[in-house]
Design an enzyme around this catalytic site. Structure first.
Site, PDB file in Angstrom:
ATOM      1  N   GLY A  68       7.876   3.428   2.719  1.00  0.00           N
ATOM      2  CA  GLY A  68       8.419   4.326   3.713  1.00  0.00           C
ATOM      3  C   GLY A  68       9.904   4.515   3.508  1.00  0.00           C
ATOM      4  O   GLY A  68      10.495   3.995   2.559  1.00  0.00           O
ATOM      5  N   GLU A  69      10.520   5.268   4.421  1.00  0.00           N
ATOM      6  CA  GLU A  69      11.953   5.514   4.284  1.00  0.00           C
ATOM      7  C   GLU A  69      12.758   4.243   4.475  1.00  0.00           C
ATOM      8  O   GLU A  69      13.787   4.043   3.844  1.00  0.00           O
ATOM      9  CB  GLU A  69      12.381   6.565   5.309  1.00  0.00           C
ATOM     10  CG  GLU A  69      13.860   6.904   5.217  1.00  0.00           C
ATOM     11  CD  GLU A  69      14.302   7.876   6.287  1.00  0.00           C
ATOM     12  OE1 GLU A  69      15.479   8.252   6.276  1.00  0.00           O
ATOM     13  OE2 GLU A  69      13.466   8.257   7.128  1.00  0.00           O
ATOM     14  N   GLU A  76       9.008  -1.109   2.547  1.00  0.00           N
ATOM     15  CA  GLU A  76       7.653  -1.024   2.031  1.00  0.00           C
ATOM     16  C   GLU A  76       6.627  -1.203   3.155  1.00  0.00           C
ATOM     17  O   GLU A  76       6.903  -1.796   4.197  1.00  0.00           O
ATOM     18  CB  GLU A  76       7.440  -2.100   0.961  1.00  0.00           C
ATOM     19  CG  GLU A  76       8.270  -1.829  -0.280  1.00  0.00           C
ATOM     20  CD  GLU A  76       8.067  -2.899  -1.334  1.00  0.00           C
ATOM     21  OE1 GLU A  76       7.678  -2.540  -2.451  1.00  0.00           O
ATOM     22  OE2 GLU A  76       8.315  -4.051  -1.041  1.00  0.00           O
ATOM     23  N   LYS A  91       4.860  -2.592   8.404  1.00  0.00           N
ATOM     24  CA  LYS A  91       6.024  -1.830   7.964  1.00  0.00           C
ATOM     25  C   LYS A  91       7.233  -2.753   7.969  1.00  0.00           C
ATOM     26  O   LYS A  91       7.519  -3.400   8.980  1.00  0.00           O
ATOM     27  CB  LYS A  91       6.272  -0.639   8.893  1.00  0.00           C
ATOM     28  CG  LYS A  91       5.153   0.387   8.928  1.00  0.00           C
ATOM     29  CD  LYS A  91       5.524   1.562   9.832  1.00  0.00           C
ATOM     30  CE  LYS A  91       4.427   2.613   9.854  1.00  0.00           C
ATOM     31  NZ  LYS A  91       4.794   3.768  10.715  1.00  0.00           N
ATOM     32  N   ASP A 125       5.843  16.502  15.394  1.00  0.00           N
ATOM     33  CA  ASP A 125       5.475  16.503  13.968  1.00  0.00           C
ATOM     34  C   ASP A 125       3.982  16.253  13.820  1.00  0.00           C
ATOM     35  O   ASP A 125       3.558  15.404  13.029  1.00  0.00           O
ATOM     36  CB  ASP A 125       6.283  15.450  13.213  1.00  0.00           C
ATOM     37  CG  ASP A 125       6.184  15.623  11.702  1.00  0.00           C
ATOM     38  OD1 ASP A 125       5.642  16.655  11.261  1.00  0.00           O
ATOM     39  OD2 ASP A 125       6.631  14.727  10.965  1.00  0.00           O
ATOM     40  N   ILE A 185       0.818  -1.219   0.000  1.00  0.00           N
ATOM     41  CA  ILE A 185       0.000   0.000   0.000  1.00  0.00           C
ATOM     42  C   ILE A 185       0.846   1.261   0.000  1.00  0.00           C
ATOM     43  O   ILE A 185       0.315   2.362  -0.083  1.00  0.00           O
ATOM     44  CB  ILE A 185      -0.957   0.022   1.205  1.00  0.00           C
ATOM     45  CG1 ILE A 185      -0.187  -0.080   2.516  1.00  0.00           C
ATOM     46  CG2 ILE A 185      -1.982  -1.090   1.090  1.00  0.00           C
ATOM     47  CD1 ILE A 185      -1.075   0.014   3.758  1.00  0.00           C
ATOM     48  N   GLY A 186       2.166   1.133   0.093  1.00  0.00           N
ATOM     49  CA  GLY A 186       2.997   2.317   0.077  1.00  0.00           C
ATOM     50  C   GLY A 186       4.437   1.974   0.371  1.00  0.00           C
ATOM     51  O   GLY A 186       4.823   0.807   0.498  1.00  0.00           O
TER      52      GLY A 186
END
Length: 910
Positions: free
Chosen positions: A606-607, A610, A629, A722, A603-604
């Site tokens: 990250g740094e 996946e 993650k 953040d 679904i995406g």
């Protein structure tokens, strides 16, 4: 010459003095094999135009990389290596990959205008530096391709071109072989699911699967194979058990040494064979030792009392190595006197064994109803679980005994006095004068239909007895005999009586007893009920008093109609304070078995790797949707620590508006963090797709949920740093949950996305001024960020400060500029934003104040006017005093205990 002064071959061009250059270099046809996406590594050197004197404005410092797919090599005319004739477009059907520029250029101490060669060595002061650039080409669908390099007027030397693709190499995981696998070339789903094949002598326990990632790393092992019977896992394979060892079950367990009295001369034995004379029972597991039948019982003794014989013996000296020794008693009766001598027949049907003749676990048995003046022979056999396998007669011990002539019965006929459903009253008379005084009477009785199953005995010192504990409407047989100083007499003639089949009359002697018993039981029950009632009443009163006293002291807030207490007393622990930060992961998270995780789709990204969605299976629970993650392969220990740091933080939080951590996978590859799955994704993306579709109540409800989660974090002493709509996740019920804790993040794609200070990135558009200037992060700076989130929500995900640069944002805030109210935003909500954006952080509202204000706003009705609220413009007592020009009295109010607007509103004139 290269940077080490070694000769190299290059393709080079340096037509910088001539205008309108369009030089081409086309490779040979490259078959793509199994690749769907290839990588092109180019090593080159490029002259800086400023280092070339008298060069015109046509000099370039870049060149283009292109490619063309085809099923066969192109004709020579199409793939000519160069063209000196100016051209306005490249050869037909070549697609551009990228424009490539150098990071490091040739530098010359003395520049020579006519020098076009990169390999001359007469310039000893030249420093030649090579550049390396890698570009992706694809996805590819044809059988091969040509690469092309286009020069439009640069001074360039191409040293080498390496074309390669990545694959997940053949590997063995969980005893399953996974073949070479090439990742997908498209971007729809970068993970390729590969099914493994169990190795030789292994069998599938759960379908083995691996996922091949875009970087050629295997990820997320699922399922497994296990070694078959007779084989154990060693060095990643299933090897046969050595002689003398065995393995009876499939699984990843080691071979075991043969149990006692067994052996396995051949390798790969599933079970060890018993030695000669030893056996294993059918119910014995293969792990059990082999045993043998027991020896004979010892020391058999017999005694007689009237018509009852008693046999006793000692256990065998050798039980055969087992504990399941049982005994069997055989009986033969031979006639007494000269007439019956030598004639013997089994007597099991004529006598009664207590408890039974077969399967005895005790070493004692009673034999009733033996005949007088008879010869009996008894044999006791010892058996165990392997006696049947031995195929020989069990070891036994025999004994013979003669019974004395029976004494005459001194008891006459038995009569029934009365009977109830469970009792019978009996009486009898003596028929003759006994030879010695009667000590007592023994009454034997049994159900007529169950004669050979069980007998019961009672004793009486008089010529009558009440036998109780009987079954209703059942026929019983009764025998009575007397016990005198010289022994027991014979039993009387049996009598049969039945218990009653209905309730007895209460008028008789038994009825009187029954009435008294019932009355006593009723009175006792009433006393117990009254006592319990008084105890429970007092306990409830005490509990209610305690509840009322503590209710005022408990801080709580509401989410989705449920009361959720704040984490008062619980303090956040920073994982960085640990000597070993990974210890925080073990303290605050739960390790999950990778076999419980099923990945469904990507679904995406990250740094660190996946992000996938999938399902988590828990024993005894339903599957739940989770987000996974992953930490990509090739990570350093520092990256692994940074990746797991977020889990060490999340594991400390338990709140309905904080993303829930399910657990981590750290003991196998890939390392994973498992969190609950939020169906609607990030808040900013969700709002952009829902513009104009949500009601004001829904928007404020989302803001209330975020404030609730932040109040919880603030109460624990955690500063988020953040807080932004992109870091808020939304589930299918529109519940917002705060996420993204502690990871180093690349905030946005554009270079102005963050302000860097001391090596860290700060989201300028969401960060308070003091945090930007002095790195002072606190709950007050989080409150500033919350005001920006409010603006994002009310503007349906619009970018704060629009297209202003970060520097412009900083300067505007310093000059007092604040974001205006979004279209359709109620005035009271924008006023709340402005309170969050106060310059002095001490004047900003706390999250508990924000939560209280939003609750009042919701409860009073969002459609009402501002004046309908109690104090819609004031978040704190200080704000109210400032508005009426009485700020000098703030300390007086605080000293008097008036710290909230609720307390101020309750003030009297005095």
């Amino acid at each position: 010459m290269d940077e080490r002064n070694r000769p190299i071959h290059t393709f080079q061009v340096c037509q910088v003095m001539e205008g309108h250059q369009n030089n081409w270099l086309v490779s040979e046809w490259v078959p793509r094999r199994a690749a769907q996406k290839v990588f092109v590594e180019v090593r080159f050197t490029l002259r800086d135009c400023s280092s070339i004197p008298w060069v015109g404005g046509t000099c370039k410092e870049t060149f283009n990389l292109l490619y063309r797919e085809s099923d066969a090599p192109l004709p020579p005319s199409t793939s000519a290596s160069s063209s000196s004739t100016p051209a306005t477009r490249p050869p037909a059907h070549f697609a551009k990959v990228d424009t490539i520029a150098a990071d490091l250029f040739i530098s010359l101490v003395d520049t020579i205008a006519a020098d076009q060669s990169f390999t001359q060595t007469d310039l000893g002061d030249r420093v030649l530096r090579l550049n390396t650039e890698v570009r992706q080409v694809g996805p590819l669908t044809r059988k091969g391709f040509h690469l092309a390099f286009q020069d439009l007027g640069a001074c360039i030397a191409l040293v080498s071109v390496r074309v390669f693709y990545k694959k997940c190499p053949s590997t063995v995981r969980n005893l399953a072989l996974f073949p070479d696998t090439v990742p997908r070339g498209d971007t729809s789903s970068s993970l390729v699911e590969v099914r493994g094949r169990c190795l030789e002598h292994a069998e599938e326990r759960e379908e083995p699967k691996l996922y091949c990632g875009v970087d050629g790393d295997w990820l997320v092992p699922l399922g497994r194979c296990v070694c078959s019977i007779g084989y154990e896992e060693a060095h990643g394979r299933c090897l046969g058990c050595n002689p003398g060892f065995y393995k009876a079950f499939a699984g990843n367990i080691k071979c075991s040494k043969c149990p006692p009295h067994s052996s396995s001369p051949a390798p790969s034995a599933p079970v060890c064979s018993c030695d000669r004379g030893y056996y294993r029972a059918p119910s014995d597991p293969p792990t059990a030792a082999c045993t043998r039948p027991p020896s004979a019982p010892r020391d058999l003794l017999v005694s007689i009392n009237g018509s009852t014989l008693f046999l006793e013996w000692a256990a065998p000296a050798d039980p055969g190595g087992r504990r399941d020794v049982t005994y069997v008693v055989h009986c033969w009766r031979c006639g007494g006197g000269a007439e019956g001598a030598g004639q013997c027949e089994p007597c099991e049907d004529d006598v009664h064994f207590l408890p039974r003749p077969l399967g005895l676990s005790s070493t004692r048995v009673a034999i009733q109803d033996v005949l007088a003046n008879s010869n009996y022979t008894f044999q006791v056999e010892a058996l165990n679980g392997v006696s049947a396998q031995a195929n020989r007669r069990p070891a036994a011990l025999n004994i013979s005994i003669s019974t004395a002539p029976a004494g005459a019965s001194v008891v006459g006929l038995i009569s029934r006095d009365w009977a109830s459903q469970t009792s019978i009253a009996l009486s009898w008379q003596e028929v003759e004068q006994p030879p010695s005084p009667i000590l007592d009477y023994e009454i034997k009785y049994y159900e007529k239909e169950q004669k050979h199953l069980s007998y019961s005995y009672v004793r009486s010192h008089t010529a009558g007895v009440v036998v109780s504990g009987l079954r209703p409407s059942t026929l019983y047989v009764f025998h009575v005999r007397a016990r005198t100083a010289s022994g027991l007499s014979s039993f009387s003639v049996p009598a049969e009586f039945s218990t009653a089949d209905k309730s007895p009359e209460l008028g008789g002697p038994q009825g009187s007893v029954l009435v008294m018993v019932l009355a006593a039981v009723g009175g006792f029950s009433l006393l117990v009920i009254l006592t319990l009632f008084l105890l429970i009443t007092g306990r409830c009163q005490w509990w209610m008093n305690t509840k009322m006293k503590s209710k005022e002291q408990r801080r709580s807030h509401y989410q989705n109609g449920h009361v959720v207490p704040f984490a008062r007393g619980k303090t956040y622990v920073d994982p960085d304070t640990y000597e070993d930060p990974t210890q925080a992961v073990h303290d605050f998270t739960m390790e999950i078995d990778p076999a419980r995780i099923r990945i469904e789709r990507v679904i995406g990204a990250g740094e660190f790797g996946e992000v996938c969605s999938g399902r988590l299976c828990s024993p005894g629970k339903q599957e739940v949707g989770v987000a996974i993650k992953t930490l990509k392969g090739g990570y350093t220990e520092g990256q692994r620590r940074d990746f797991l740091r977020e889990a060490g933080i999340m594991g400390q939080f338990h709140h309905p508006n904080i993303i829930r951590l399910e657990g981590v996978v750290t003991k196998s590859r890939p390392v994973m963090i498992i969190v609950e799955f939020m169906q609607n994704g990030s808040l900013d993306s969700f709002l952009r797709g829902q513009e104009g579709r949500l009601t004001l109540v829904q928007l404020v409800g989302m803001l209330r949920g975020i404030a609730s989660g932040m109040a919880y974090l603030s109460d624990m002493g955690y500063v988020h740093r953040d807080l932004a709509a992109r870091n808020i996740l939304v589930d299918e019920a529109l519940v917002c949950k705060v996420s993204d804790f502690g990871l180093s993040r690349v905030l946005e794609d554009d270079p102005e996305a963050s302000y860097t200070s001391v090596g860290e990135k700060i989201p300028i558009r969401w960060t308070a001024p003091e945090a930007i200037a002095y790195r002072k992060f606190s709950s007050a700076s989080d409150a500033w960020s919350y005001g920006i989130v409010m603006w994002e929500v009310m503007s349906y995900g619009e970018r704060p400060y629009w297209e202003m640069s970060n520097q412009d944002v900083i300067l505007s805030i310093e000059e007092g500029y604040r974001l205006p109210a979004p279209v359709g935003c109620p005035l009271e909500l924008h006023q709340l934003m402005l309170h969050c954006w106060q310059r002095d952080r001490r004047l900003r509202p706390h999250f508990c104040d924000l939560l209280s204000f939003l609750d009042k706003l919701i409860h009073n009705g969002l459609s009402e006017s501002v004046e309908s609220l109690d104090y819609p413009f004031f978040i704190s007592v200080g704000d109210w005093l400032d508005s009426i020009k009485m700020s000098q009295y703030k300390n007086n109010f605080i000293a008097a205990g008036y710290t909230t607007l609720d307390s101020v509103s309750a003030m009297s004139i005095e």
